[in-house]
Design a protein around this motif. Structure first.
Motif, PDB file in Angstrom:
ATOM      1  N   TRP A 190       0.838  -1.212   0.000  1.00 51.25           N
ATOM      2  CA  TRP A 190       0.000   0.000   0.000  1.00 51.25           C
ATOM      3  C   TRP A 190       0.868   1.255   0.000  1.00 51.25           C
ATOM      4  N   GLU A 194       1.319   4.122  -2.828  1.00 49.91           N
ATOM      5  CA  GLU A 194       0.989   5.504  -2.472  1.00 49.91           C
ATOM      6  C   GLU A 194       2.189   6.425  -2.697  1.00 49.91           C
TER       7      GLU A 194
ATOM      8  N   ALA B 150      -5.701   0.782   7.400  1.00 50.08           N
ATOM      9  CA  ALA B 150      -5.564   1.759   6.313  1.00 50.08           C
ATOM     10  C   ALA B 150      -6.727   2.755   6.337  1.00 50.08           C
ATOM     11  N   TRP B 162     -10.870   0.231  -3.059  1.00 53.26           N
ATOM     12  CA  TRP B 162      -9.729  -0.372  -3.755  1.00 53.26           C
ATOM     13  C   TRP B 162      -9.822  -1.876  -3.977  1.00 53.26           C
TER      14      TRP B 162
END
Lengths: 203, 311
Positions: A190, A194, B150, B162
């Protein structure tokens, strides 16, 4: 002087949950995946975070302006990419230990100093509460006062992180450690995505 | 509306026929799949074709959304009281799913229905290596934990934005086109790989077993949930039929059924020695499951009919 310390402390305390939210994705999976006790790892993370805060404090006091204005934003993205790759390699090394071909991952990317580096990077990551803090230190015309302010801010914003001390009991179970490893891998992916996007966006 | 009346009558007759066939033939798997996939098709047709969630429907339709959407909204808008009905609805769904436990997975869940559909089509099946299964066995729990963390970190519904292959949430992140493109690539590729390709190749429900975060919630709540399934080793002859039949690779070589079992009851049907035992008794379990799936299907049909009437 104590007034700056208290101001920083209460500002950090007010934004405690935000800091918890930002740190949790990196810290929790790591602590869950490690077989050793959480206290030393948490201490390393908090140390890295403290170093980052002091760097900011000294820079804002010395330069008298926003730190971010002086440093290329790509720098933070690169730091995050390194952290993300380290997380991915560390978690892969742990998870793939049974596979001999992947043993090198565990050897070259040990988790020993990962929390220190993670604390440093997450501490350098500028978030809205941090910006409020930086704004407060503007015009202090001193290096010492911002350091005191950010020390107070650091302690105020770190209170919730103490919760992670209680992960020690959970890691006695193999399933929990496996979940931690897999989550650390996903978190690494992630942050990699990002940070790459931010790097591309910054031109 | 006359048409609506006939739809309900047709559905009730269809449902009762399946109940009769299960009782008469004892073939749970076949008729369960027919019911399960029918509900899924109804849901997909309704939610994607008839119902425009942005205009008509303001709550999450999917319990998986609880892992992301509500947490993000709580974080961002905690004092926004007009949103409380939204939370109540979302939490009611989660409470419902936790109450019925893993029955949700094989008798109601629309993700599971798609997974089941493609897993059932495949004739030649590849076997997933046991080492791989062991490696990613806890992946659903990791996906859940990652989604929660997250979401807490970013304040956005990470799973919905997502990962969700059905794109239950109609929203995309604001901003540049590249972000939207990445979102589309992400959920389409996860959907295609885990809901279509892998089930076709392996005959297993790979999305349910290896991705679904709700499965992880049910896995951990199974410790306290009263429903149970296990293998009586005194009766077991270790023929491995249950291991081959299991749609979620939940039975290991030691003949223990993991908490990731989705209560499809296929192992129960293939076991010649009747060594698979459920608590409550399988007849009570099946009756309860069919009743619940019938009630949920009525809800879906009602929503579709209401929407068609309003449109």
């Amino acid at each position: 002087m104590y007034q700056e310390l208290l101001k920083g402390f209460f500002l950090g305390l007010a934004n405690n949950i935000y800091c918890f939210g930002v740190c949790a994705p990196v810290l929790l999976p790591y602590l869950l995946s490690a077989e050793n006790k959480p206290a030393p790892q948490l201490l390393k993370y908090l140390t890295g975070r403290f170093i980052a805060y002091i760097i900011f404090a000294v820079s804002s006091g010395a330069a008298g302006m926003y730190f971010e204005g002086r440093i290329n934003p790509r720098f933070f993205s690169v730091l995050m990419i390194i952290l993300a790759l380290w997380l991915i390699a560390y978690s892969s090394g742990k998870a793939l230990k049974p596979l001999e071909s992947c043993a090198w991952l565990g050897k070259y990317f040990p988790g020993k100093n990962l929390p220190l580096y993670a604390g440093l990077v997450m501490g350098l990551n500028i978030c809205p509460p941090f910006l409020i803090g930086l704004n407060q230190t503007l015009g202090m015309n001193s290096i010492l006062l911002p350091v005191i302010f950010f020390t107070g801010f650091y302690f105020g914003s770190s209170l919730w992180l103490i919760i992670f001390l209680f992960t020690g009991r959970l890691t006695q179970h193999k399933q929990i450690r496996t979940i931690g490893q897999l989550t650390a891998f996903l978190t690494g992916l992630w942050y990699l995505g990002e940070s790459l996007l931010k790097l591309i966006a910054s031109g | 509306m006359k048409g609506a009346f006939f739809v309900y009558i047709f559905w009730v007759l269809f449902y009762l026929s399946l109940v009769y066939l299960i009782i008469k033939t004892g073939k749970i798997t076949l008729y369960r799949k027919i019911l399960f996939i029918s509900i899924t098709l109804f849901f997909l047709a309704g939610f994607k074709i008839f119902i425009n969630p942005a205009k008509y429907y303001s709550g999450p339709a999917c319990p998986l959304a609880i892992s992301s959407t509500s947490l993000a909204t709580i974080r961002n808008l905690i004092f926004n009281f007009p949103l409380w009905p939204y939370f109540v609805y979302a939490f009611l769904w989660l409470a419902f799913v936790l109450l019925i436990g893993r029955i949700w997975c094989s008798w109601i869940c629309w993700f599971g229905g798609i997974d089941e559909c493609f897993a059932s089509i495949s004739k030649k099946k590849l076997t997933l290596p046991q080492k791989l299964i062991d490696l990613i066995s806890e992946l659903p729990s990791a996906v859940l934990l990652f989604s929660l963390l997250a979401t807490l970190s970013t304040g956005t519904a990470v799973f919905c934005l997502w990962i969700c292959p059905l794109k239950m949430s109609v929203s995309f992140l604001p901003g540049e086109y590249i972000i939207k493109l990445l979102q589309i690539i992400s959920f389409i590729s996860i959907g295609i790989v885990f809901l279509i390709i892998l089930p076709l190749l392996t005959g297993k429900r790979t999305f349910c077993r290896f991705i679904c975060p709700l499965r992880a919630v049910l896995r951990w709540s199974s410790f306290v949930h009263p429903s149970r399934i296990n293998i009586n080793l005194d009766k077991c002859t270790k023929c491995d039929l249950c291991i081959k039949a299991c749609s979620s690779s939940a039975i290991d070589k030691e003949y223990s059924i993991s908490p990731y079992c989705n209560f499809c009851l296929e192992c129960l049907e293939v076991c010649k020695e009747k060594a698979i035992e459920t608590k409550p008794h399988c007849k009570i379990l099946i009756s309860f499951a069919m009743l619940l799936s019938f009630l949920v299907s009525l809800l879906i049909i009602t929503e579709i009919i209401k929407c068609i009437k309003n449109c």
